[in-house]
Design an enzyme around this catalytic site. Sequence first.
Site, PDB file in Angstrom:
ATOM      1  N   ASP A 165      41.746  48.278  43.377  1.00 54.33           N
ATOM      2  CA  ASP A 165      42.920  48.729  42.632  1.00 54.33           C
ATOM      3  C   ASP A 165      42.547  49.902  41.710  1.00 54.33           C
ATOM      4  O   ASP A 165      41.640  50.667  42.035  1.00 54.33           O
ATOM      5  CB  ASP A 165      43.489  47.532  41.844  1.00 54.33           C
ATOM      6  N   HIS A 207      47.778  49.050  36.398  1.00 55.60           N
ATOM      7  CA  HIS A 207      48.088  48.316  37.628  1.00 55.60           C
ATOM      8  C   HIS A 207      46.962  47.352  38.028  1.00 55.60           C
ATOM      9  O   HIS A 207      47.208  46.178  38.347  1.00 55.60           O
ATOM     10  CB  HIS A 207      48.328  49.360  38.721  1.00 55.60           C
ATOM     11  N   SER A 259      53.006  44.845  45.021  1.00 56.67           N
ATOM     12  CA  SER A 259      51.678  44.819  44.381  1.00 56.67           C
ATOM     13  C   SER A 259      51.480  43.579  43.533  1.00 56.67           C
ATOM     14  O   SER A 259      50.362  43.089  43.407  1.00 56.67           O
ATOM     15  CB  SER A 259      51.514  46.016  43.448  1.00 56.67           C
TER      16      SER A 259
END
Length: 747
Positions: free
Chosen positions: A150, A213, A539
Site C-alpha cells: 500500500d 491509505h 480498498s
Amino acid sequence: MIKDRKYLLPCCLLLHGILIALLTSTAAAATSPSHSNANTKAIYIVYMGDRPADESSTSLLHTNLLQSAFGSDVATTKSVRYTFQRSFSGIVIDLTEEEAAKMAEMDGVVSLFPSEKKHLHTTRSWDFLGLSEQVERSNSEGDIIIGVFDTGIWPESESFHDEGLGPPPNKWKGTCKTDNITCNNKIIGAKYYNSDNLFFPGEFISPRDLDGHGTHTASTAAGKVVNGASLYGLASGKARGGVPSARIAVYKICWFTGCSDADILAAFDDAIADGVDIISISVGGSTPKDYFRDSISIGSYHAMKQGILTVSSAGNDGPLRSTITNFSPWSISVAASTIDRQFLTKVQLGNNKVYEGLSVNTFDLKNKMYPLIYGANAASNDSFSSSRARYCSTGSLDPNLVKGKIVLCDIVASGSGAFNAGAVGTVMRDQYPYVYAKSFPLPASSFELVDGNQIFSYINSTSDPTATIYKSTEGTDTLAPYVNTFSSRGPSPITPDILKPDLAAPGVNILAAWTLASSVTGFDGDNRVVPYNIISGTSMACPHVSAAAAYVKSFHPSWSPAAIQSALMTTALPMNSGINLEAEFAYGSGQVNPVKAVNPGLVYDAGEIDYIKFLCGQGYSTQLLRLVTRDNATCSEATNATVWDLNYPSFALSTSPSKALNNSFKRTVTNVGSSMSTYRATVTASTGSIKIQVTPNVLSFTSVGQKLSFELMIEGKLDKSLVSASLEWDDGKHKVRSPVIVFGSIP
Ligand SMILES: *[C@@H]1O[C@H](CO)[C@@H](O)[C@H](O)[C@H]1NC(C)=O
Ligand SMILES: *[C@@H]1O[C@H](CO)[C@@H](O)[C@H](O)[C@H]1NC(C)=O
Ligand SMILES: *[C@@H]1O[C@H](CO)[C@@H](O)[C@H](O)[C@H]1NC(C)=O
Ligand SMILES: *[C@@H]1O[C@H](CO)[C@@H](O)[C@H](O)[C@H]1NC(C)=O
Ligand SMILES: *[C@@H]1O[C@H](CO)[C@@H](O)[C@H](O)[C@H]1NC(C)=O
Ligand SMILES: *[C@@H]1O[C@H](CO)[C@@H](O)[C@H](O)[C@H]1NC(C)=O
C-alpha cells in the site's frame, strides 16, 4: 486509489505527465531529433516464470538473457532497475520498443510488458460481521503475518503499539528499512519500492505513509484494540483490526504518481521470500490483462505456489458489468458492501425547512445562518459563463461573491472549488450523487435532485436566502448489507466462467487509523490532522477479508490458500439479489463471515496442478507453463481441464439466450469437519427455465481429510439476463454453500 481521492489524480498525473514528457523529450532530442520515438526508452518487466532452485543460477539466467540481447553493452545493463530472484525470476529494465520486441522473443521469457501505473483503488464493521471482541481466538494468531502492499504506514499510530506481543515468529525472514521509521513487534517489516525514482515534493522516501491509505488498510486488518477512537466524535468506539495479535509487514508500493507494476512485482518477490502468510493489496489497474501480463496476477500466482493467499480489491469502477480489475482464480477479489451505520448531514434554510443529506461533516457552524448563493450567480468573470460556475469548478467562482457564504453547486464533487474561493460551506445537488457519505474540506452536505431542487427554489424565491449546515449525525441503514454502486462488478473480463468478485466485505464509511502527515481530505488548507479517519472504497473492504483469512489460518495453519478461500466463500452470508441488481456479480458468494469460516465442514481445495490444468484448457502453451512452474508441466488432452472443472467454490456459466444448455461441472470436496458425516445437496434456483442437478446428491464421509467428487449439471435455456441459484451441502451441522450463476449478454 481504491478509496475515493480523485483530487490526487489530476494534480499528480499531470505532474507525472510533465516529468515523463521532459525525460522522454530530452532523451529523444539527444539521440535522434527527427525520429523522436525510436530511442525512447520505457520501463519494461521481463517476466521469466518461477526461479530455478538456487539464486545463483537465477542470476546466471538474467546475465545470459542480457548478454544475448545486448552483447556486453554495460551501458544497457546499467538500466536494470530490479532483478527478481527470491521468489520468481525476472528483471525490470529500460528498453526501446525495438529492444523490447526483440527481447520478448527470447528463450526463457514468459512475458514482457511495460510497467504501468496501477492505483489504489471501524470498528463497527467487525461487530457487524459477527467478529466480536470476545470471539474465540487461536493461540497462534500472533504467528500470522499479513503483508500489506500500500502507501506505507504511520508507525506511531496507537493502532500499531505492540504491547503484549512477543518477538516475530521464527519463520520471519523480512527486514525493516529503518529510514525514518522504527519497527516493533506489531510492524515487523517495512520496505519501500520506487523504481522510477520520481518523488512528489514532501513525499517520505521511507515506508512512512504520507497519504493515509496504507495506515487505514493495515489497521483495519491487524490494528490492536484502541478505545475511544472517532473522527471528531463520529463513528466513536473501539478501533480494532480483525486479527489484533497478527503482525504487519509493510511493502510501500504506492506513491503520489500511482503504484507501478515493477514495484508491485518487486514487493511480491520479497514478501513471498520474507515469509508472510497473507498478502493484502488494495490496488488495481484500469485495463484487464492476461494472467501472465498483470503484475498482481503474476505475483499472487507465485504466492499461491508458496502457500500464501493474496486478497485484492475488486475496484471502484462500478456499477456496470465487467468493471472488475483483479480476477485471477488463485486470489480472492473483494467487493465493498455497506454496514448498518450511515452519516447524515442536515441543512437548515432561512425558511426554517430542514433537509437531510449525505456527507461526513465534522465542522460545526454553531447553528449560525449564512447567506446562501447559487454557484451560477457567483461566476468569477464574464469569460467564465455560469455554465461552469453552477458546478463550482475550480476557479469558476468569484471569491468576492462567495466569501462568507454557503454555495449551492449542481454537482457532488470534491468541494474544492467552493473551498478555494473562500466559501463558508457548500450544498451540492446531483442527479447521480455519491451514494455514500464523503468528507469535504469545508462544511458540506449532498442531495439528490428531489431535495436539491427545493433548496434551489428557495434561493430563487427570496432576495435574502440564508442557510446553515449541521455537523453530521449517525443514522441506521436498515437495508445493509448491500454492495455500493462504486464497487466494480463481474464477470471477469478474461475468464467469465470463473465467478468474480468472490466476496463482499464492509467498504463504506470505515473508521481506521490515519497518517498525521496529511489531513482528513488531503487538500491544502484542510487543517484537520486526525489519528483516525472515515473513508470508503473496495480498498477498505479488502483488508477485512485479509484479516478473515488470517483468522482462519490461525486455526488451520496448514490449509492451502484455496482451502482458506473456499472456507471464506462457502460460509459467507448470502446477500439479497433484490437490492443488488447484478446479484453475484456484485457480491460473489456474499458477505464474509469470519467466525463461521473457521469451521466450514467441507472445502474445495486446489493446488498449482489444478491451476495449470485450467491454464492448459485456456490455451496457454506447455512451453510457457514450464517456465512459470519450472517443472515438467505438459498440456495434453488429459490435463486440458475445462474452466468448469477447476475446483472453484462457485459455479458460473456464460451463454447466449435461447442456447440449449447441457453443461457439467466436476468438483471434489475435502472433509474438514466431523470424521463420520453425511452431506445432502440442495439446489435452489430462481427460475424454472434452468434445471440444476447434482450427482451424487449424498456424500458420506468416514474420515477427516477424505475427498469425494460430484458433478453439477446445468440444463435448460436462459430466459433472462442472469439466473442466480445456489448449491448447499448440509450435514446438519455445516452448510457449505456455493452460488451458481448462469448469464448471457445484457439484453
Ligand atoms: C520523518 O518523519 C517525520 C514525521 O514523523 C517527518 O516530519 C520528517 O519530515 C521525516 N523525515 C524525512 C527525511 O522524511
Ligand atoms: C477571468 O478569469 C480567468 C481565470 O481567473 C482569467 O484567466 C481571465 O483573464 C479573466 N477574464 C477577465 C475578462 O477578467
Ligand atoms: C429564478 O430563476 C429564474 C430562471 O432560472 C431566473 O430568471 C431568475 O432570475 C431567478 N430569480 C432569482 C431571485 O434568482
Ligand atoms: C523433468 O524431466 C527431465 C527429463 O525427462 C528429468 O531429468 C527431470 O528430473 C524432470 N524434472 C521433474 C521436476 O520432474
Ligand atoms: C487444450 O484446450 C485448448 C482450448 O480449448 C486448446 O487450444 C488446446 O489445443 C488444447 N490442448 C491440447 C493438448 O489438447
Ligand atoms: C447432457 O449431457 C449428458 C452427458 O454429459 C448426456 O448424458 C445427456 O443425455 C445430455 N442431455 C441432453 C438433453 O442432451
